[in-house]
Write an enzyme that holds these catalytic residues in place. Structure first.
Site, PDB file in Angstrom:
ATOM      1  N   ASP A   1      -8.400  -6.841   5.118  1.00 46.22           N
ATOM      2  CA  ASP A   1      -7.408  -7.698   4.464  1.00 46.22           C
ATOM      3  C   ASP A   1      -6.869  -8.766   5.413  1.00 46.22           C
ATOM      4  O   ASP A   1      -6.240  -9.734   4.957  1.00 46.22           O
ATOM      5  CB  ASP A   1      -6.244  -6.865   3.921  1.00 46.22           C
ATOM      6  CG  ASP A   1      -6.545  -6.256   2.557  1.00 46.22           C
ATOM      7  OD1 ASP A   1      -7.583  -6.619   1.960  1.00 46.22           O
ATOM      8  OD2 ASP A   1      -5.752  -5.428   2.086  1.00 46.22           O
TER       9      ASP A   1
ATOM     10  N   SER B   1       0.820  -1.207   0.000  1.00 47.68           N
ATOM     11  CA  SER B   1       0.000   0.000   0.000  1.00 47.68           C
ATOM     12  C   SER B   1       0.855   1.259   0.000  1.00 47.68           C
ATOM     13  O   SER B   1       0.570   2.225  -0.722  1.00 47.68           O
ATOM     14  CB  SER B   1      -0.928   0.000   1.219  1.00 47.68           C
ATOM     15  OG  SER B   1      -1.803  -1.102   1.181  1.00 47.68           O
TER      16      SER B   1
ATOM     17  N   SER C   1     -12.124   1.764  -0.450  1.00 49.81           N
ATOM     18  CA  SER C   1     -11.550   3.078  -0.160  1.00 49.81           C
ATOM     19  C   SER C   1     -10.591   3.527  -1.255  1.00 49.81           C
ATOM     20  O   SER C   1     -10.149   4.682  -1.259  1.00 49.81           O
ATOM     21  CB  SER C   1     -10.810   3.044   1.186  1.00 49.81           C
ATOM     22  OG  SER C   1      -9.684   2.170   1.111  1.00 49.81           O
ATOM     23  N   GLN C   2     -10.250   2.632  -2.175  1.00 52.46           N
ATOM     24  CA  GLN C   2      -9.260   2.968  -3.190  1.00 52.46           C
ATOM     25  C   GLN C   2      -9.749   4.015  -4.184  1.00 52.46           C
ATOM     26  O   GLN C   2      -8.947   4.745  -4.763  1.00 52.46           O
ATOM     27  CB  GLN C   2      -8.805   1.705  -3.935  1.00 52.46           C
ATOM     28  CG  GLN C   2      -7.955   0.792  -3.072  1.00 52.46           C
ATOM     29  CD  GLN C   2      -7.493  -0.454  -3.808  1.00 52.46           C
ATOM     30  OE1 GLN C   2      -7.888  -0.704  -4.956  1.00 52.46           O
ATOM     31  NE2 GLN C   2      -6.679  -1.260  -3.154  1.00 52.46           N
TER      32      GLN C   2
ATOM     33  N   ARG D   1     -14.041 -13.044  -1.018  1.00 54.09           N
ATOM     34  CA  ARG D   1     -13.216 -13.602   0.049  1.00 54.09           C
ATOM     35  C   ARG D   1     -14.024 -14.269   1.152  1.00 54.09           C
ATOM     36  O   ARG D   1     -13.581 -15.277   1.719  1.00 54.09           O
ATOM     37  CB  ARG D   1     -12.288 -12.518   0.611  1.00 54.09           C
ATOM     38  CG  ARG D   1     -11.159 -12.196  -0.349  1.00 54.09           C
ATOM     39  CD  ARG D   1     -10.254 -11.080   0.132  1.00 54.09           C
ATOM     40  NE  ARG D   1      -8.995 -11.083  -0.635  1.00 54.09           N
ATOM     41  CZ  ARG D   1      -8.090 -10.121  -0.581  1.00 54.09           C
ATOM     42  NH1 ARG D   1      -8.294  -9.074   0.204  1.00 54.09           N
ATOM     43  NH2 ARG D   1      -6.982 -10.205  -1.302  1.00 54.09           N
TER      44      ARG D   1
END
Length: 430
Positions: free
Chosen positions: A311, A10, A167-168, A342
């Site tokens: 994550d 990140s 949030s990216q 996931r």
């Protein structure tokens, strides 16, 4: 034991873009070298940014502006032969979400594309935001890649951004906001993974950006560009989670130096979840250490909201069968839109191991049990492979159908796990 955890993905990819947009030469020390960061670096060089390797550092010569696409050639009939610049993002979600806003502050026509896995990940909120800011944007089916940006700079403005998926999108807009001609104010609706925004803002300020955070949650970034600023990349907290969890389930002690109280990574908060399982945790200014109970016993019987550190929820879920009570993780609905679904993938793998598992739209509950031998379906998802490798330290007969997928963030993961735990079982086929 000291774990050798590579640099944060990140931070590496954010710093690469900031250095590319800055005026001057930035030296990034100890960057992560993995599939995702190399894809991001290659995409930047394709946009005209000069990046060289010097020892264990990358030197980035910033352009001080958005990229400019080269004048495009024409075919034999005199027609436009295609887009001015094609940017291949491979599997890197950060490239697909951070680079289009950067391109939009420049000039020309840019096409962003990636693998089928990346094409399955949504981009509509980002495309809508760029359109609202004045760029001409088109997407592929379902609002995903391939994404085309026709750019002539961005003037800034005041927008509301759907941030419930990732949030990216917000990070991508914030990173390029200082290159706009007027302030940008963004109101993020239903923001997930807030710690990543805090990281983004801290790195932007490191490179000289002027930012404001308002009481209503809005963020304003002022124009003025960036100035080159050297940076040492700290170890990746998400990757460290696997080694901290391994300490908890084996009754050993693992220290990750360079990851301490000053870390900008929210995923370091995973050690507080491990503390709830009974592990001993010590965080100093220079390192974090996790020590498991001598018998590797885990305490269960709790619920935990991991929305801000999603994550790492797979790390907990994979070892949860070893706890003495059920463990429920909530707040992770957006994890269904990552490299894989996931929640669904982890639940199916746990059931294949004979573990009673329940799931909902944004939660998973894992009950205690004795895992039986099974092959783990990784879905080309590095975090699934690494999480179940930790369970494999306590459970024989676990295999991975795609052990090499860890190269996305840590190509040497399996070697490091074997080095630290030479006497423990490890997943077969690696």
């Amino acid at each position: 034991m000291t774990a050798r955890v590579p640099g944060s993905k990140s931070i590496t990819n954010r710093a690469l873009l900031l250095a590319a947009a800055a005026t001057g030469v930035t030296r990034l020390r100890a960057p992560l070298v993995s599939d995702d960061t190399l894809a991001f670096r290659t995409a930047l060089t394709g946009l005209g940014v000069r990046i060289t390797e010097t020892g264990d550092a990358w030197e980035v010569t910033g352009t001080g502006r958005g990229p400019v696409a080269a004048t495009n050639a024409t075919d034999a009939d005199g027609a436009d032969a295609g887009a001015d610049a094609r940017v291949w993002c491979a599997d890197a979600g950060t490239a697909a979400r951070f680079l289009p806003p950067f391109a939009a502050t420049g000039k020309g026509r840019f096409v962003f594309d990636g693998t089928d896995q990346l094409r399955a990940r949504p981009l509509r909120p980002l495309a809508d935001a760029l359109t609202a800011l004045g760029a001409e944007v088109s997407t592929g089916p379902g609002g995903a890649l391939p994404l085309t940006v026709t750019a002539d700079g961005l003037t800034g403005g005041d927008i509301t951004l759907d941030s419930s998926f990732s949030s990216q999108y917000l990070t991508g807009l914030l990173l390029s906001a200082p290159l706009m001609s007027a302030p940008l104010t963004v109101r993020a609706r239903s923001l997930v993974s807030r710690p990543y925004i805090d990281m983004t803002l801290a790195l932007m300020r490191h490179f000289g950006a002027l930012t404001e955070e308002h009481g209503d949650g809005a963020i304003t970034v002022h124009p003025g560009g960036y100035t080159a600023a050297d940076l040492t990349i700290e170890p990746d907290a998400s990757t460290a989670s696997y080694f901290f969890a391994a300490a908890a389930v084996t009754g050993r002690s693992v220290t990750v130096p360079g990851l301490g109280t000053g870390s900008s990574q929210g995923d370091l908060g995973f050690v507080e979840v491990l503390r709830r399982t009974g592990a001993e945790v010590e965080i100093t200014a220079s390192a974090t250490t996790v020590t498991g109970r001598p018998d590797g016993r885990l305490t269960g019987g709790f619920d935990v909201d991991m929305g801000n550190i999603s994550d790492t929820f797979m790390t907990l879920a994979a070892i949860a069968p070893l706890a003495d009570g059920p463990v429920t993780v909530t707040g992770i609905g957006h994890a269904r839109l990552k490299e894989s679904d996931r929640i669904g993938a982890v639940a199916r793998n746990l059931r294949a191991l004979g573990i009673h598992t329940e799931e909902g739209p944004e939660r998973i509950t894992v009950h205690p049990g004795a895992p039986r031998p099974a092959e783990i379906a990784c879905h080309r998802d590095h975090r699934i492979a690494m999480a179940f490798s930790v369970l494999g330290l306590r459970t024989g007969g676990i295999t991975l159908d795609d052990p090499a997928c860890v190269a996305k963030t840590f190509p040497g993961f399996h070697d490091e796990l074997r080095r630290l735990f030479p006497g423990a079982a490890t997943p077969q086929g690696i």
